[in-house]
Design a protein around this motif. Structure first.
Motif, PDB file in Angstrom:
ATOM      1  N   ASN A  59      72.793  49.875  30.758  1.00 27.64           N
ATOM      2  CA  ASN A  59      74.217  49.295  31.258  1.00 27.64           C
ATOM      3  C   ASN A  59      74.182  49.013  32.469  1.00 27.64           C
ATOM      4  O   ASN A  59      73.740  49.777  33.509  1.00 27.64           O
ATOM      5  CB  ASN A  59      75.032  50.287  30.785  1.00 27.64           C
ATOM      6  N   GLU A  61      76.892  48.195  35.698  1.00 28.13           N
ATOM      7  CA  GLU A  61      78.460  48.034  35.924  1.00 28.13           C
ATOM      8  C   GLU A  61      78.801  48.170  37.371  1.00 28.13           C
ATOM      9  O   GLU A  61      78.071  48.368  38.220  1.00 28.13           O
ATOM     10  CB  GLU A  61      78.787  49.510  35.165  1.00 28.13           C
ATOM     11  N   ALA A  90      81.023  40.462  35.422  1.00 30.99           N
ATOM     12  CA  ALA A  90      81.839  41.355  36.266  1.00 30.99           C
ATOM     13  C   ALA A  90      82.882  40.229  36.892  1.00 30.99           C
ATOM     14  O   ALA A  90      82.986  39.501  36.609  1.00 30.99           O
ATOM     15  CB  ALA A  90      81.213  42.304  36.802  1.00 30.99           C
ATOM     16  N   ARG A 125      83.545  42.191  31.447  1.00 30.82           N
ATOM     17  CA  ARG A 125      83.627  43.632  32.092  1.00 30.82           C
ATOM     18  C   ARG A 125      82.439  44.132  32.743  1.00 30.82           C
ATOM     19  O   ARG A 125      82.585  44.754  33.912  1.00 30.82           O
ATOM     20  CB  ARG A 125      84.119  44.874  31.005  1.00 30.82           C
ATOM     21  N   ASN A 126      81.396  44.190  32.148  1.00 34.78           N
ATOM     22  CA  ASN A 126      80.288  44.600  32.850  1.00 34.78           C
ATOM     23  C   ASN A 126      79.166  43.379  33.316  1.00 34.78           C
ATOM     24  O   ASN A 126      79.424  42.162  32.699  1.00 34.78           O
ATOM     25  CB  ASN A 126      79.268  45.629  31.978  1.00 34.78           C
TER      26      ASN A 126
END
Length: 323
Positions: A59, A61, A90, A125-126
């Protein structure tokens, strides 16, 4: 052709004693000189490369700091990420400032730079890891500025505006339709041209690195594992070809530059001499991972050796020419 260097006692360069330069790729001379680095022995590494098989377990982030990114490795393997890799999504696309190895079941905060100036909103989102690596001139601008700061030979945080300026110049050179300071958009614009050119290159069975000589610089990357290098070869070549295409667009490829191996040999000798004899500064990233930084402002040269468990994982550097 042998690498004309003395290995000495520096562990960063012991791997080079079994390496040599292959024949340069037979390509249109406007694209510059590309020389494979070959090795007699394979180096088996205790880490893996990011691939589709483990992508769901990694992941990427945002953090509270725009100049960092969080990589969470939920796999049972240590994973290599290379200086110059792009992370998309992002609030802004980012480029990795340093090579990193993220160990199993850990979260690592890595240093990044922004390569999409005019967006600050989530398009997802990521992050996802891009198929691209940043153009080599963007990497050069970034590394020269960051390494000078790390060695206290220049400002600590002046690389971001230099990166944006470099991207803007490329947008103008390639006449990108929607000017928004995006490195990814430039690379997408060049996809078709790059796909046609890359067919002239192939990764050799015992290849561990690449030397590229362009009008303005000589760039160098080495990963001592045959399998590891093979996964990065095409993207490294494309990162240099982006510079070739920019010069061709500007009709500048005929300006003084080394287009033949006879002209390149002196440049190669000088470069590897700097790489071995320049005093490096050691920077510990964690107990197993260290970076050795080399910097010579007078010679417009910098390089980084990334070591994992006291073995070289990635050696990268460049020298500006005609400066």
């Amino acid at each position: 052709m042998e690498l004309n260097i003395k290995v000495k006692k520096n562990p960063n360069f012991r791997v080079l004693k079994n390496c040599y330069l292959g024949d340069n790729y037979k390509i249109d001379e406007r694209y510059g000189i590309f020389i494979p680095i070959l090795c007699e022995l394979d180096s088996h590494q205790n880490y893996s490369d990011f691939d589709d098989e483990i992508s769901e377990k990694i992941n990427f982030e945002e953090t509270n700091n725009v100049s960092t990114l969080s990589i969470q490795n939920q796999s049972n393997k240590s994973i290599l990420f290379l200086n110059g890799e792009i992370f998309e999504g992002a609030k802004q696309d980012r480029v990795l400032n340093e090579t990193n190895i993220v160990e199993p079941f850990t979260k690592t905060i890595v240093s990044v730079s922004c390569i999409e100036q005019n967006r600050w909103s989530f398009n997802r989102r990521n992050f996802t890891k891009s198929k691209y690596m940043t153009s080599y001139s963007t990497k050069n601008v970034k590394d020269f500025s960051i390494n000078s700061g790390k060695m206290r030979l220049g400002p600590q945080n002046d690389h971001q505006h230099k990166i944006w300026n470099n991207i803007r110049a490329k947008e103008q050179a390639f006449k990108v339709d929607n000017i928004n300071g995006s490195e990814k958009q430039i690379l997408e614009t060049l996809d078709k041209d790059l796909d046609n050119i890359k067919k002239q290159f192939s990764c050799l069975e015992n290849q561990v690195g690449l030397v590229a000589i362009q009008r303005d610089y000589i760039g160098f990357d080495l990963l001592p594992s045959f399998a590891s290098y093979k996964k990065f070869n095409e993207r490294l070549i494309l990162s240099h070809l982006t510079e070739s295409l920019e010069l061709i667009k500007q009709n500048n490829y005929q300006v003084k530059g080394p287009r033949h191996m006879s002209m390149a040999q002196t440049i190669l000798d000088d470069f590897f001499s700097l790489l071995v004899f320049e005093k490096g500064t050691l920077r510990g990233i964690n107990k197993r991972f260290q970076e050795q930084i080399y910097f010579n402002r007078n010679k417009s040269f910098t390089a980084s050796a990334y070591n994992y468990d006291e073995k070289i994982a990635h050696l990268t550097g460049f020298q500006y020419l005609n400066k």
